[in-house]
Motif scaffolding. Structure first.
Motif, mmCIF file in Angstrom:
data_model
loop_
_atom_site.group_PDB
_atom_site.id
_atom_site.type_symbol
_atom_site.label_atom_id
_atom_site.label_comp_id
_atom_site.label_asym_id
_atom_site.label_seq_id
_atom_site.Cartn_x
_atom_site.Cartn_y
_atom_site.Cartn_z
ATOM 1 N N UNK A 171 3.290 7.121 7.352
ATOM 2 C CA UNK A 171 2.669 5.796 7.351
ATOM 3 C C UNK A 171 1.361 5.761 8.145
ATOM 4 N N UNK A 172 0.592 6.869 8.113
ATOM 5 C CA UNK A 172 -0.657 6.924 8.869
ATOM 6 C C UNK A 172 -1.884 6.711 8.001
ATOM 7 N N UNK A 173 -1.783 6.949 6.681
ATOM 8 C CA UNK A 173 -2.943 6.784 5.806
ATOM 9 C C UNK A 173 -2.487 6.593 4.366
ATOM 10 N N UNK A 174 -3.282 5.884 3.569
ATOM 11 C CA UNK A 174 -2.958 5.715 2.149
ATOM 12 C C UNK A 174 -3.013 7.057 1.417
ATOM 13 N N UNK A 192 3.970 -5.222 10.179
ATOM 14 C CA UNK A 192 3.963 -4.326 9.031
ATOM 15 C C UNK A 192 5.362 -3.757 8.853
ATOM 16 N N UNK A 193 5.841 -3.745 7.621
ATOM 17 C CA UNK A 193 7.153 -3.183 7.288
ATOM 18 C C UNK A 193 6.947 -2.055 6.286
ATOM 19 N N UNK A 194 7.546 -0.911 6.559
ATOM 20 C CA UNK A 194 7.363 0.264 5.698
ATOM 21 C C UNK A 194 8.695 0.875 5.312
ATOM 22 N N UNK A 237 5.447 6.835 1.376
ATOM 23 C CA UNK A 237 5.776 5.620 2.098
ATOM 24 C C UNK A 237 5.132 4.431 1.419
ATOM 25 N N UNK A 238 5.698 3.266 1.601
ATOM 26 C CA UNK A 238 5.121 2.018 1.102
ATOM 27 C C UNK A 238 5.149 1.016 2.244
ATOM 28 N N UNK A 296 0.825 -1.206 0.000
ATOM 29 C CA UNK A 296 0.000 0.000 0.000
ATOM 30 C C UNK A 296 0.861 1.258 0.000
ATOM 31 N N UNK A 297 0.687 2.170 -0.968
ATOM 32 C CA UNK A 297 1.346 3.483 -0.904
ATOM 33 C C UNK A 297 0.745 4.300 0.244
ATOM 34 N N UNK A 298 1.615 4.877 1.051
ATOM 35 C CA UNK A 298 1.179 5.630 2.224
ATOM 36 C C UNK A 298 1.819 7.016 2.213
ATOM 37 N N UNK A 299 1.360 7.857 3.149
ATOM 38 C CA UNK A 299 2.052 9.125 3.350
ATOM 39 C C UNK A 299 3.379 8.859 4.068
#
Length: 232
Positions: free
Chosen positions: A60-63, A115-117, A100-101, A54-57
């Protein structure tokens, strides 16, 4: 940009583990408003699992929008890995964008999930490199000298010089690709340029068709003389 990694412990058959994401930080330039990165997702678990990408901000709080993944969900066998491509758009009003991903198992349930980002930065190239591009240098004026004998033997040679030459012309670009004081959207720009092209390395041996040409002319003259004698 610091890399944030979220890994929650989880008991699975064979011990505690978390899926892998590589690289976890990357940055690169792009001549357009789209930047992409090739990431590798790995499954360290002892069972086959489905992972979501999932692409995130950056926090890593929201897509986030404007970003896509070639395989947002993928099933991996135990110990297997697979590459995916993450692409995101950079706002023309900004020179760069950071996203972020995050990767996590899809079918697991519980209050805490592994979860890994990672973070990835795309930068738009500078105005000089992006707005106005010079065309590729020509290989010369082109064309060739060629001769084909009556027996079908053909010889041709380029008329271009194997040495250096001067190239000049006009190149244009779109000023809206970058910030220029007083420019309006869609405004065009043009520059004149001149450059000297110098081939490097030893000059190759050139084919010389002059000898074949002379022989063919001499043979044709001889045939004409024989025809004249026969007519007399």
């Amino acid at each position: 940009m610091a890399v944030s990694v979220f890994v929650a412990a989880m008991l699975v058959a064979g011990g505690a583990a978390a899926q892998s994401l590589s690289p976890m930080r990357a940055a690169g330039d792009t001549p357009s408003d789209i930047k992409g990165f090739r990431l590798t997702i790995g499954n360290p678990y002892t069972t086959s699992m489905i992972f979501t990408v999932t692409p995130m901000n950056p926090e890593f709080t929201e897509p986030v929008g404007g970003a896509v993944v070639t395989a947002p969900e993928l099933r991996l066998a135990p110990g297997a890995s697979r590459p995916v491509i993450v692409k995101f758009k950079i706002d023309p009003a900004f020179k760069e964008r950071t996203i972020g991903v995050c990767v996590q198992p899809k079918d697991l349930e519980g209050p805490i999930l592994p979860r890994v980002c990672g973070t990835y930065v795309g930068r738009r190239l500078s105005a000089a490199a992006e707005g106005i591009l010079l065309p590729s240098p020509p290989m010369g004026p082109g064309g060739e000298d060629a001769i084909t004998t009556s027996e079908g033997v053909r010889c041709s040679q380029s008329i271009n010089s194997s040495g250096g030459y001067l190239d000049f012309g006009v190149a244009g670009g779109d000023l809206s690709n970058y910030s220029v004081p007083g420019s309006s959207p869609g405004q065009q720009s043009a520059i004149g340029y001149a450059r000297i092209i110098v081939p490097l390395g030893p000059s190759p041996k050139r084919l010389d068709c002059a000898r074949l040409y002379d022989l063919e002319i001499a043979r044709l003259k001889a045939e004409i003389e024989m025809l004249k004698v026969g007519l007399e």
